[in-house]
Write a protein that holds these residues in place. Sequence first.
Motif, PDB file in Angstrom:
ATOM      1  N   TYR A 136       0.836  -1.213   0.000  1.00  0.00           N
ATOM      2  CA  TYR A 136       0.000   0.000   0.000  1.00  0.00           C
ATOM      3  C   TYR A 136       0.866   1.257   0.000  1.00  0.00           C
ATOM      4  CZ  TYR A 136      -3.133   3.660   1.647  1.00  0.00           C
ATOM      5  OH  TYR A 136      -3.825   4.847   1.771  1.00  0.00           O
ATOM      6  N   ILE A 166      -4.572  -2.422  -5.276  1.00  0.00           N
ATOM      7  CA  ILE A 166      -4.210  -1.223  -4.509  1.00  0.00           C
ATOM      8  C   ILE A 166      -3.788  -0.104  -5.452  1.00  0.00           C
ATOM      9  CG2 ILE A 166      -2.541  -0.247  -2.876  1.00  0.00           C
ATOM     10  CD1 ILE A 166      -2.437  -3.002  -1.520  1.00  0.00           C
ATOM     11  N   ALA A 202      -5.933  -4.882   2.534  1.00  0.00           N
ATOM     12  CA  ALA A 202      -5.839  -3.968   1.397  1.00  0.00           C
ATOM     13  C   ALA A 202      -7.198  -3.381   1.048  1.00  0.00           C
ATOM     14  CB  ALA A 202      -5.255  -4.703   0.186  1.00  0.00           C
TER      15      ALA A 202
END
Length: 230
Positions: A136, A166, A202
């Motif tokens: 991330y 992501i 996520a």
Amino acid sequence: MKRNKNKNKSLVRRLLLIGLFVVVGIILCMVGINTVVTIKANKYIVTNESDLPKGVDAIIVLGAGLLPENQPGTVLKDRLDTAIKLYKDGYSDRLLMSGDHGDDYHNEVRVMKDYAVSQGVPEDDVFMDHAGFSTYETMVRADRVFQVKTCIIVTQEYHMYRSVYIARSVGLNACGYVSDIHVDELKYIPLEMREFLARVKAFFDVIIKPDPEYLGDPIPISGNGSATDD
């Protein structure tokens, strides 16, 4: 007394049943989130090199840890070799190495850059993201620090779905290219299990959008990679 015992047993059964329903509900929710992440990312994962877009801002290489002698292990080497090939084949003129440089004794991105340079990539074309502590954070920093807009992500298949999900969720026009050169299915089973949980995290990260641990001044990927040298 007997009636109280029966009541207690009934209460325990009800609590166990409720607990079972909660656990099953959580598992089903996690399975659903994994399905969403996988389906949304899958259409942006490219299996044939010729189908990749040319001229993207950067090829992003995600770190995977180092061997004790500060050399890339098999997983990381596969990622590096794949990215270097894409660079030499003209898909981008920039490599963005993202990994962990948490202290002076562990500089993953320097090892990654040195490896690319040893394979003939000019050092000015290799950028290092020293604070890519998670997938991330790598993607957010690629967007906000390195000002990447279009990219090819290089990693193994087990990790690709989360990475692409992501990246696209934080605003990158990203596609993924799998680097499974030396595939060992048995060794990937624990990683797949870890990914099951990581995809859930996520999913919520891209909703909550926390800031990375470090941001800093912009370092445009269109500039000189030496600006990121340590």
